[in-house]
Structures are given as C-alpha cells and as structure tokens.
Design an enzyme around this catalytic site. Structure first.
Site, short mmCIF file in Angstrom:
data_model
loop_
_atom_site.label_atom_id
_atom_site.label_comp_id
_atom_site.label_asym_id
_atom_site.label_seq_id
_atom_site.Cartn_x
_atom_site.Cartn_y
_atom_site.Cartn_z
N GLY A 1 -43.65 132.91 -49.26
CA GLY A 1 -43.25 133.61 -48.03
C GLY A 1 -43.29 132.66 -46.84
O GLY A 1 -43.61 133.08 -45.73
N GLY B 1 -41.73 134.69 -40.63
CA GLY B 1 -42.98 135.21 -40.06
C GLY B 1 -44.11 134.19 -40.01
O GLY B 1 -43.93 133.03 -39.63
N ILE B 2 -45.30 134.65 -40.39
CA ILE B 2 -46.51 133.82 -40.28
C ILE B 2 -46.44 132.61 -41.23
O ILE B 2 -46.85 131.50 -40.88
CB ILE B 2 -47.76 134.68 -40.59
CG1 ILE B 2 -47.88 135.83 -39.58
CG2 ILE B 2 -49.03 133.83 -40.57
CD1 ILE B 2 -48.90 136.91 -39.96
N GLY B 3 -45.88 132.83 -42.43
CA GLY B 3 -45.76 131.74 -43.40
C GLY B 3 -44.88 130.61 -42.88
O GLY B 3 -45.18 129.43 -43.08
N TYR C 1 -51.30 150.00 -47.97
CA TYR C 1 -51.19 148.54 -47.73
C TYR C 1 -52.58 147.94 -47.50
O TYR C 1 -52.97 146.95 -48.15
CB TYR C 1 -50.28 148.30 -46.52
CG TYR C 1 -50.39 146.93 -45.90
CD1 TYR C 1 -49.71 145.84 -46.45
CD2 TYR C 1 -51.17 146.71 -44.75
CE1 TYR C 1 -49.81 144.57 -45.89
CE2 TYR C 1 -51.28 145.45 -44.18
CZ TYR C 1 -50.60 144.38 -44.75
OH TYR C 1 -50.71 143.13 -44.18
#
Ligand SMILES: NC(=O)c1ccc[n+]([C@@H]2O[C@H](COP(=O)([O-])OP(=O)(O)OC[C@H]3O[C@@H](n4cnc5c(N)ncnc54)[C@H](OP(=O)(O)O)[C@@H]3O)[C@@H](O)[C@H]2O)c1
Length: 295
Positions: free
Chosen positions: A13, A17-19, A166
């Site tokens: 990922g 985003g964060i990755g 989640y």
C-alpha cells in the site's frame, strides 16, 4: 541492519495515502524501496512522484492484491524474484469497509486484509527477510487506542459494525503481531506494531454514514470535517512513525512492542498478549491455508 543505502524496504500500500508518504521519507534516506498496490496506473504515477521528489531512482513498483491468499502468494513471488533481501517489510495496506464483505477465500474482509495478509506475507517473505541482517517487520495499526479483542467475534460473527469491525480487526492484528514476534525471535527478525494516527486519505475519504454504528452516526459531520482532503498533509505527518520505524537505530533488536504516533512505546490491551486469544487468531489462519515461505 544494513546501512541506509544498502537497505531494501518493502511497503505494501505504498502507492497512496500514508504508505506513499512513508515511501517518500524512506526513499530520501537513499534506501531501495519497493511499493505495492493493486492499481498499476495509480502505482506508476506514485512511483514517478517518489523518484521526482527524492531523486532516488532505486524505487520500484510491484503490483498485487493482498486480500486473498492467492494474491498474497503471487505478490510474495514477484517480490522475491526482484529482491535479494528485504531489510524492512512494512505491512501497511489496510481495509475499512461499510458493509459485510468476504474475500475470495471466504474470510471476512477486515480480517483478511488487516490480519491474515500481514501474517501470511511475512511468512512467505521469511527467506528474503532472513537474507538481510536483522530484518524488521512493521505492522501498521489503526482505530483509536489499543482495545480488547473478542476471540468469538474475529470475523464479525456477532454482527458487522462498520468502523468498530475495522478497529477490532486492528486489535486482532496487534495480538497476531505479538505472536509473530515470538515465533520469529529465533530467526533474527523483529516484529513491531506502529500507530500512524489520523490522516485524510482515500481510506478515510470513503468512510460512509453506514460505517458508523448506532449513536456514532451523530458524529458523521465531524468525521467528514476531520478527514477532509488536505493534499497529503496529514498523511505526511502520519508517515513519520513508519519512517522512524524503518530507519531508526532505536529499534535495533527490539521486538514485540507497540509504538504510538510519537514513536513512544505503549502497552497494548492485555488481550493482545493473551496466548489463548493469539491461538484463536492463528486457528483462523490455519483454517484459511497454512502459511509457508515462498521459494
Ligand atoms: N488514514 C487514517 O486515518 C489511518 C489512521 C490509522 C491507521 N491507518 C492505517 O494506515 C494504513 C494506510 O492507510 P491509508 O489511510 O493511507 O490508506 P489508503 O490511502 O486507502 O491507501 C491504501 C494503500 O493500500 C493499497 N491497497 C488497498 N487495498 C489493497 C489490497 N487489497 N491489496 C494491496 N494493496 C491495497 C492502495 O492502493 P490500491 O488501491 O491501488 O490497491 C494504497 O496504496 C492502513 O493500514 C490503515 O488502516 C490509517
């Protein structure tokens, strides 16, 4: 671990985003970085941006889907074909859904992507991890603070509750990571859990009203405000913990720990350290398919 320039870091990922922000920060140290994601077009655009922003052309894209056993194994094969060793594996790809969904293997999707995938990918990549000196596995958690695990509800058997399902899967991932750390201790591979904190990304952007259980629905406007598009600013901030985890000497020889958004060690919920809870999680993996290294 190998020196920063000889270090190979895999980020699942890492194309968004964060990755993605983590990949930029780690690529800046000169490390060889492999980012993964399902969508090739998105991945190629991310790859080019990382190279342009860091000047590091030792970055590559490996396309793969970690939501199924076949996909995880195919991704592992593609990675070992390209990489001689892996110094750091960042299990960052995550899933947050608004309705019950099951993987191709019939596993509840939060459990499949957030718990089973990091476990199986790590085992599949074990030879490549052992080929590095003192490799690290970093499992990226989410939700709020560490919370209790109900071993009778690992795949939302007691009812799908959106965001809470989640969060529960991330707690199960934390327990899995503690078990994995113990199992890999004698292999010279460390396993730790990192919490990046809140960020406006495609995952949080997809949060729908139906994903909020009960009275939490009242908080939907607040969530929308908290997660409004910010051009990657909050994801960049959230990536700091992963960048620290992949590069800091402070983590040398450290395993089975949990670090918060400030990279400070904290305790997980007691259920994450409970061998019975861990055993129940491992039973689900065995039911889905036994884990083994990819040759
Ligand atoms: N955002 C937050 O507020 C927050 C807070 C705490 C923790 N976290 C955790 O941080 C991690 C990253 O979250 P994020 O918000 O940055 O997510 P994101 O923006 O949705 O990015 C997800 C990345 O994972 C890839 N991906 C998604 N599903 C995949 C799958 N089945 N197989 C392979 N790759 C997949 C995506 O690429 P493709 O779509 O092309 O596959 C993308 O590169 C997750 O583990 C999340 O739970 C996030």
């Amino acid at each position: 671990m190998n020196s920063k320039k000889d270090r190979t870091v895999v980020i699942t990922g890492g194309t968004g985003g964060i990755g993605f922000q983590s990949a930029i920060g780690i690529a800046r140290t000169g490390a060889h970085v492999a980012i993964t994601g399902r969508n090739r077009k998105r991945g190629e655009a991310a790859l080019q941006r990382i190279i342009d922003e860091t000047g590091n052309d030792g970055v590559e894209l490996v396309v793969g889907d970690v939501s199924s056993i076949e996909g995880i194994d195919a991704l592992a094969h593609a990675l070992v074909e390209r990489l001689e060793h892996i110094d750091v594996l960042v299990n960052n790809a995550g899933y947050m859904g608004s309705a019950p969904e099951y993987s191709d293997d019939g596993v509840e999707m939060h459990f499949a992507v957030n718990v089973l995938a990091p476990w199986r990918l790590t085992w599949a990549l074990l030879p490549a991890l052992k080929a590095a000196e003192h490799a690290r596995v970093l499992n990226i958690t989410g939700g709020d603070k560490p919370a209790a695990i109900d071993p009778d509800n690992l795949q939302a058997e007691k009812g799908f509750r959106g965001l809470m399902t989640y969060t529960h899967s991330k707690s199960a991932m934390e327990a899995m990571s503690m078990a994995l750390a113990e199992k890999l201790d004698h292999e010279g591979v460390t396993v730790n859990v990192l919490f990046p904190g809140r960020a406006s990304t495609s995952m949080t952007g997809s949060l729908s009203l139906s994903a909020l259980p009960g009275v939490m629905k009242l908080m939907y406007p607040l969530f929308r405000l908290l997660f409004k598009e910010d051009g990657g600013k909050s994801a960049k901030k959230a990536a700091r913990s992963t960048i620290w985890g992949a590069t800091s000497a402070e983590l040398d020889g450290v395993t089975g720990r949990y670090f918060d958004t400030e990279s400070k060690e904290q305790k997980l919920h007691p259920t994450a350290y409970d061998p019975e809870v861990q055993a129940r999680i491992l039973t689900v993996f065995d039911g889905a398919a036994p884990s083994r290294p990819v040759q």
